[in-house]
Design a protein around this motif. Structure first.
Motif, mmCIF file in Angstrom:
data_model
loop_
_atom_site.group_PDB
_atom_site.id
_atom_site.type_symbol
_atom_site.label_atom_id
_atom_site.label_comp_id
_atom_site.label_asym_id
_atom_site.label_seq_id
_atom_site.Cartn_x
_atom_site.Cartn_y
_atom_site.Cartn_z
ATOM 1 N N ARG A 182 0.827 -1.207 0.000
ATOM 2 C CA ARG A 182 0.000 0.000 0.000
ATOM 3 C C ARG A 182 0.861 1.257 0.000
ATOM 4 N NH1 ARG A 182 -1.881 2.815 4.140
ATOM 5 N NH2 ARG A 182 -3.794 4.025 3.933
ATOM 6 N N GLN A 183 1.971 1.204 0.717
ATOM 7 C CA GLN A 183 2.884 2.348 0.731
ATOM 8 C C GLN A 183 3.539 2.551 -0.632
ATOM 9 O OE1 GLN A 183 3.320 4.605 3.236
ATOM 10 N NE2 GLN A 183 1.652 3.481 4.230
ATOM 11 N N LYS A 184 3.749 1.463 -1.361
ATOM 12 C CA LYS A 184 4.386 1.532 -2.669
ATOM 13 C C LYS A 184 3.398 1.813 -3.799
ATOM 14 C CE LYS A 184 6.893 -2.036 -3.567
ATOM 15 N NZ LYS A 184 7.294 -3.463 -3.563
ATOM 16 N N ALA A 185 2.095 1.584 -3.540
ATOM 17 C CA ALA A 185 1.091 1.696 -4.594
ATOM 18 C C ALA A 185 1.033 3.113 -5.160
ATOM 19 C CB ALA A 185 -0.281 1.292 -4.056
ATOM 20 N N ARG A 186 0.641 3.200 -6.407
ATOM 21 C CA ARG A 186 0.541 4.503 -7.079
ATOM 22 C C ARG A 186 -0.364 5.460 -6.310
ATOM 23 N NH1 ARG A 186 -3.471 5.985 -10.635
ATOM 24 N NH2 ARG A 186 -2.121 6.266 -12.462
ATOM 25 N N LYS A 187 -0.060 6.744 -6.411
ATOM 26 C CA LYS A 187 -0.950 7.744 -5.841
ATOM 27 C C LYS A 187 -2.298 7.635 -6.540
ATOM 28 C CE LYS A 187 2.730 10.989 -4.655
ATOM 29 N NZ LYS A 187 3.291 12.339 -4.870
ATOM 30 N N ASN A 188 -3.353 8.035 -5.844
ATOM 31 C CA ASN A 188 -4.682 7.809 -6.397
ATOM 32 C C ASN A 188 -5.671 8.831 -5.863
ATOM 33 O OD1 ASN A 188 -6.542 6.230 -7.975
ATOM 34 N ND2 ASN A 188 -5.275 4.445 -7.497
ATOM 35 N N SER A 189 -6.917 8.721 -6.314
ATOM 36 C CA SER A 189 -7.935 9.692 -5.918
ATOM 37 C C SER A 189 -8.206 9.669 -4.418
ATOM 38 C CB SER A 189 -9.237 9.424 -6.679
ATOM 39 O OG SER A 189 -9.064 9.589 -8.063
ATOM 40 N N THR A 190 -8.206 8.472 -3.821
ATOM 41 C CA THR A 190 -8.473 8.295 -2.397
ATOM 42 C C THR A 190 -7.680 7.094 -1.901
ATOM 43 O OG1 THR A 190 -10.335 6.799 -2.806
ATOM 44 C CG2 THR A 190 -10.853 9.165 -2.613
ATOM 45 N N ARG A 192 -9.102 4.572 -0.645
ATOM 46 C CA ARG A 192 -9.882 3.414 -1.093
ATOM 47 C C ARG A 192 -9.445 2.995 -2.494
ATOM 48 N NH1 ARG A 192 -12.929 6.859 1.455
ATOM 49 N NH2 ARG A 192 -13.786 7.860 -0.426
ATOM 50 N N ALA A 193 -9.174 3.975 -3.354
ATOM 51 C CA ALA A 193 -8.675 3.654 -4.690
ATOM 52 C C ALA A 193 -7.284 3.040 -4.622
ATOM 53 C CB ALA A 193 -8.653 4.916 -5.550
ATOM 54 N N ARG A 194 -6.502 3.504 -3.659
ATOM 55 C CA ARG A 194 -5.152 2.959 -3.494
ATOM 56 C C ARG A 194 -5.209 1.493 -3.053
ATOM 57 N NH1 ARG A 194 -0.404 6.840 -1.297
ATOM 58 N NH2 ARG A 194 1.371 5.528 -1.869
ATOM 59 N N GLU A 195 -6.197 1.163 -2.218
ATOM 60 C CA GLU A 195 -6.377 -0.222 -1.795
ATOM 61 C C GLU A 195 -6.720 -1.105 -2.994
ATOM 62 O OE1 GLU A 195 -7.113 -1.568 1.723
ATOM 63 O OE2 GLU A 195 -5.945 0.116 2.498
ATOM 64 N N LYS A 196 -7.487 -0.571 -3.937
ATOM 65 C CA LYS A 196 -7.791 -1.336 -5.151
ATOM 66 C C LYS A 196 -6.518 -1.607 -5.941
ATOM 67 C CE LYS A 196 -11.524 -0.224 -7.505
ATOM 68 N NZ LYS A 196 -12.552 0.559 -8.225
ATOM 69 N N SER A 197 -5.573 -0.670 -5.919
ATOM 70 C CA SER A 197 -4.298 -0.870 -6.612
ATOM 71 C C SER A 197 -3.522 -2.030 -5.998
ATOM 72 C CB SER A 197 -3.455 0.414 -6.557
ATOM 73 O OG SER A 197 -4.076 1.473 -7.250
ATOM 74 N N VAL A 198 -3.588 -2.149 -4.660
ATOM 75 C CA VAL A 198 -2.892 -3.250 -3.984
ATOM 76 C C VAL A 198 -3.519 -4.583 -4.393
ATOM 77 C CG1 VAL A 198 -2.297 -4.272 -1.757
ATOM 78 C CG2 VAL A 198 -2.260 -1.778 -2.046
ATOM 79 N N ARG A 199 -4.834 -4.611 -4.458
ATOM 80 C CA ARG A 199 -5.517 -5.848 -4.858
ATOM 81 C C ARG A 199 -5.167 -6.231 -6.302
ATOM 82 N NH1 ARG A 199 -10.364 -4.577 -3.196
ATOM 83 N NH2 ARG A 199 -11.317 -4.022 -5.180
ATOM 84 N N ARG A 200 -5.104 -5.218 -7.167
ATOM 85 C CA ARG A 200 -4.717 -5.496 -8.565
ATOM 86 C C ARG A 200 -3.287 -6.016 -8.635
ATOM 87 N NH1 ARG A 200 -8.114 -0.969 -9.995
ATOM 88 N NH2 ARG A 200 -6.416 0.490 -9.608
ATOM 89 N N LEU A 201 -2.418 -5.512 -7.763
ATOM 90 C CA LEU A 201 -1.028 -5.957 -7.740
ATOM 91 C C LEU A 201 -0.933 -7.431 -7.360
ATOM 92 C CD1 LEU A 201 1.934 -4.901 -7.982
ATOM 93 C CD2 LEU A 201 1.899 -4.627 -5.514
ATOM 94 N N LEU A 202 -1.692 -7.850 -6.352
ATOM 95 C CA LEU A 202 -1.686 -9.252 -5.962
ATOM 96 C C LEU A 202 -2.241 -10.118 -7.085
ATOM 97 C CD1 LEU A 202 -1.336 -11.513 -3.856
ATOM 98 C CD2 LEU A 202 -3.672 -11.025 -3.103
ATOM 99 N N ASN A 203 -3.344 -9.692 -7.675
ATOM 100 C CA ASN A 203 -3.999 -10.505 -8.702
ATOM 101 C C ASN A 203 -3.224 -10.540 -10.015
ATOM 102 O OD1 ASN A 203 -6.754 -11.714 -7.999
ATOM 103 N ND2 ASN A 203 -6.904 -9.699 -7.068
ATOM 104 N N GLY A 204 -2.699 -9.376 -10.416
ATOM 105 C CA GLY A 204 -2.083 -9.287 -11.744
ATOM 106 C C GLY A 204 -0.574 -9.387 -11.768
ATOM 107 N N GLY A 205 0.079 -9.245 -10.613
ATOM 108 C CA GLY A 205 1.525 -9.373 -10.566
ATOM 109 C C GLY A 205 2.246 -8.043 -10.465
#
Length: 467
Positions: A182-190, A192-205
């Motif tokens: 989450r700390q490494k995830a791209r900056k985002n609108s909120t 909550r959007a950043r949490e979606k980035s973490v989930r995409r990272l786990l799922n997509g690599g």
């Protein structure tokens, strides 16, 4: 095929006229017509050349610079952003990191809609598919929980269940892993959007660790532990709209995305439910899509014309084409209604994954007092773009071109839609397959209908006794 052939040649002719006679800035200042050109991915799969990488960088930086909705770039010094990211982008050791680094540059704007897709991601998007484990997970006060499983995915085949708890990811404590990413995830609108980035990272690599496998330790509902190795795979993206009648006579519509291809089905679902006494529209997990489809859906639940806000563009004017002779519509947003609207009680369900058009619909109906909203605060990701732009090298750029100003209430971008009734789902609820949000909506509507019926009966009694 003939239509595609003719459309292609019309586009080519337009481009020739545009560049040779008039200049594209005059004919297509928003780059809508020419947006699908300029994609020069290496056909043989070779790594991108330095020249193509330079062209890609120039394309992304310049397009955002000239066309992003906010000329102040959300308070970011866009020139400085380009300068500090340039060495990392051009020095990326492989193409996967090159595209990821380009995306990190545009992420400085803190905008979920402005993003770069790699050539592989864009190819999958055009085929309506995604690389994924099929896990819908979230960080809660009870740990990293499984909220959903995609059918036929690696997670499904491994028999992971809703309500299972992820204990470890690749040998790291799951919550520790989540916070690190989450700390490494791209900056985002909120956030909550950043949490979606973490989930995409786990799922997509992760481009920094190119592997198709993930090792998970799972705590099942019965307390047992399982250690699994899952392999990411390509899953189809299937959007749908469904409807049914629940609890006697309450209508229920579930929409997984505002896919324009589903737009023609809206009227038939409202026709199917027209005799119901109340309605629930479920937009949980709906990441958005077509603004026109959201407007169409709202037209079915209001009577006559209703102002709901306005669009905001960089120029303060609607997008135009052909020297301003063709307009993309008014900036004013107004519902027009339909001849036989559904005007009975309405509740809309949202969660943190409800984004874009889902937030536009739920927030607008809430603001004008037409619907209550139940669930958890939505993504806070409401800006608009008019399609991906092809980047030299095979990738794609989405960049926000419209903002939305509601007629009442807070701006949704960066805030989200705050439910009238905030509801959280526990692990026990997930294991028991209880949908507490839907249950609460059904109970509220039944109580409202019961109260209304009692009031009508009392009014009738008073009239009868006075006669």
């Amino acid at each position: 095929m003939l239509a595609q052939f003719l459309n292609f040649h019309r586009s080519v002719l337009l481009l020739v006229l545009c560049s040779g006679l008039f200049g594209c800035a005059a004919i297509d200042p928003q780059h809508v017509i020419t947006r699908q050109f300029g994609n020069s991915a290496p056909a043989d799969g070779r790594p991108l050349s330095p020249e193509i990488k330079q062209d890609a960088y120039n394309f992304v930086w310049n397009r955002v610079n000239e066309a992003y909705v906010d000329p102040q770039f959300n308070g970011v010094d866009w020139k400085h952003v380009g300068e500090i990211h340039y060495p990392k982008i051009m020095g990326a050791p492989n193409d996967a990191l090159f595209w990821r680094n380009l995306d990190e540059m545009v992420a400085e704007l803190g905008d979920a809609h402005t993003r770069v897709l790699s050539a592989k991601q864009y190819a999958n998007d055009k085929e309506r598919q995604i690389l994924s484990l099929g896990l819908n997970i979230g960080d809660t006060n009870e740990g990293i929980l499984v909220f959903g499983i995609a059918k036929d995915s690696a997670a499904d085949q491994a028999k992971i269940l809703v309500g299972d708890k992820i204990v470890e990811i690749d040998g790291v404590d799951a919550q520790q892993w989540w916070q690190q990413e989450r700390q490494k995830a791209r900056k985002n609108s909120t956030e909550r959007a950043r949490e979606k980035s973490v989930r995409r990272l786990l799922n997509g690599g992760d481009p920094e660790r190119e592997t198709s496998q993930v090792r998970l330790k799972i705590a099942a509902a019965d307390g047992g532990l399982r250690e699994l190795e899952l392999t990411r795979g390509i899953l189809p993206r299937k959007d749908s709209i469904t409807s049914e009648i629940q609890d006697g006579n309450i209508g229920y519509i579930k929409l997984t995305a505002f896919d324009q291809k589903l737009n023609g089905q809206i009227a038939q679902h409202f026709e199917k439910l027209k005799e119901t006494q109340a309605l629930i529209v479920d937009l949980r997990g709906n990441g958005g899509g077509s603004l026109g489809m959201a407007l169409n859906m709202m037209d079915h639940v209001v009577s006559g014309k209703v102002a709901i806000g306005e669009r905001k563009t960089r120029t303060g004017k609607p997008p135009t084409f052909m020297f301003g002779l063709i307009s993309a519509g008014s900036l004013k947003l107004e519902l027009k209604g339909v001849s036989q609207p559904y005007l009975k009680p309405l509740i809309v369900l949202v969660d943190s994954d409800s984004a874009s058009a889902s937030e536009f619909l739920s927030g607008s109906l809430q603001a004008i007092g037409r619907a209550q909203v139940f669930g958890s605060t939505s993504c806070g990701c409401l800006l608009g773009y008019m399609g991906y732009a092809n980047i030299p090298g095979g990738g794609a750029l989405a960049y926000s071109e419209m903002d939305f100003v509601p007629i009442a209430g807070k701006r949704i971008e960066g805030n989200g839609v705050l439910p009238d009734r905030l509801l959280m789902i526990s692990r026990a609820d997930l294991i028991a397959k209880r949908d507490v949000v839907l249950e609460a909506a059904l109970d509220t509507l039944k109580q409202r209908l019961h109260t209304a019926a009692a009031s009508e009966n009392e009014a009738a009694r008073v009239v009868k006794s006075s006669q």
